[in-house]
Design a protein around this motif. Sequence first.
Motif, PDB file in Angstrom:
ATOM      1  N   ARG A  21       0.835  -1.207   0.000  1.00  0.00           N
ATOM      2  CA  ARG A  21       0.000   0.000   0.000  1.00  0.00           C
ATOM      3  C   ARG A  21       0.866   1.252   0.000  1.00  0.00           C
ATOM      4  N   GLN A  22       1.890   1.264   0.863  1.00  0.00           N
ATOM      5  CA  GLN A  22       2.774   2.434   0.954  1.00  0.00           C
ATOM      6  C   GLN A  22       3.530   2.636  -0.344  1.00  0.00           C
ATOM      7  N   ARG A  23       3.978   1.549  -0.956  1.00  0.00           N
ATOM      8  CA  ARG A  23       4.678   1.637  -2.240  1.00  0.00           C
ATOM      9  C   ARG A  23       3.777   2.264  -3.301  1.00  0.00           C
ATOM     10  N   VAL A  43       1.993   6.838  -6.687  1.00  0.00           N
ATOM     11  CA  VAL A  43       0.950   7.747  -7.157  1.00  0.00           C
ATOM     12  C   VAL A  43       1.260   9.182  -6.732  1.00  0.00           C
ATOM     13  N   ALA A  44       1.750   9.350  -5.505  1.00  0.00           N
ATOM     14  CA  ALA A  44       2.102  10.697  -5.034  1.00  0.00           C
ATOM     15  C   ALA A  44       3.209  11.291  -5.895  1.00  0.00           C
ATOM     16  N   GLY A  45       4.196  10.486  -6.246  1.00  0.00           N
ATOM     17  CA  GLY A  45       5.273  10.961  -7.114  1.00  0.00           C
ATOM     18  C   GLY A  45       4.755  11.335  -8.489  1.00  0.00           C
ATOM     19  N   SER A  55       6.201  19.517  -5.081  1.00  0.00           N
ATOM     20  CA  SER A  55       7.159  18.578  -4.501  1.00  0.00           C
ATOM     21  C   SER A  55       6.438  17.603  -3.579  1.00  0.00           C
ATOM     22  N   TYR A  56       7.008  16.415  -3.460  1.00  0.00           N
ATOM     23  CA  TYR A  56       6.470  15.389  -2.569  1.00  0.00           C
ATOM     24  C   TYR A  56       7.623  14.769  -1.830  1.00  0.00           C
ATOM     25  N   VAL A  57       7.491  14.710  -0.521  1.00  0.00           N
ATOM     26  CA  VAL A  57       8.485  14.057   0.327  1.00  0.00           C
ATOM     27  C   VAL A  57       7.739  13.048   1.182  1.00  0.00           C
ATOM     28  N   GLU A  58       8.193  11.807   1.146  1.00  0.00           N
ATOM     29  CA  GLU A  58       7.544  10.759   1.939  1.00  0.00           C
ATOM     30  C   GLU A  58       7.704  11.043   3.418  1.00  0.00           C
ATOM     31  N   ALA A  59       6.614  10.950   4.156  1.00  0.00           N
ATOM     32  CA  ALA A  59       6.647  11.147   5.595  1.00  0.00           C
ATOM     33  C   ALA A  59       7.303   9.934   6.251  1.00  0.00           C
TER      34      ALA A  59
END
Length: 87
Positions: free
Chosen positions: A63-65, A70-72, A81-85
């Motif tokens: 799920r996280q992958r 999708v976020a990227g 920009s997107y940074v993984e929490a």
Amino acid sequence: MLSRFRNLLVGEGLMEKLFGELDRQLEKAGVILKRGTILIAQGLAHEEQDRIVYRANMLSMLRQRELNRVAGQLSEELGLSYVEARS
């Protein structure tokens, strides 16, 4: 783009047909993947006494992958920009 293609396949009821045809062609070519081979290669499972043993957190990892993928993708499309929490 790939997720849109997948959604179209699912929406039209073609996903199972596609994978069925893929399996048929791989079998015809003599290419056989044992069940779980890809998950084992990704470290999400291991084989134990002719059984596939899945990691306890495999579903949450998948799920996280997918969420990160999708976020990227959205980040690129929207120019944000997107940074993984990190937890």
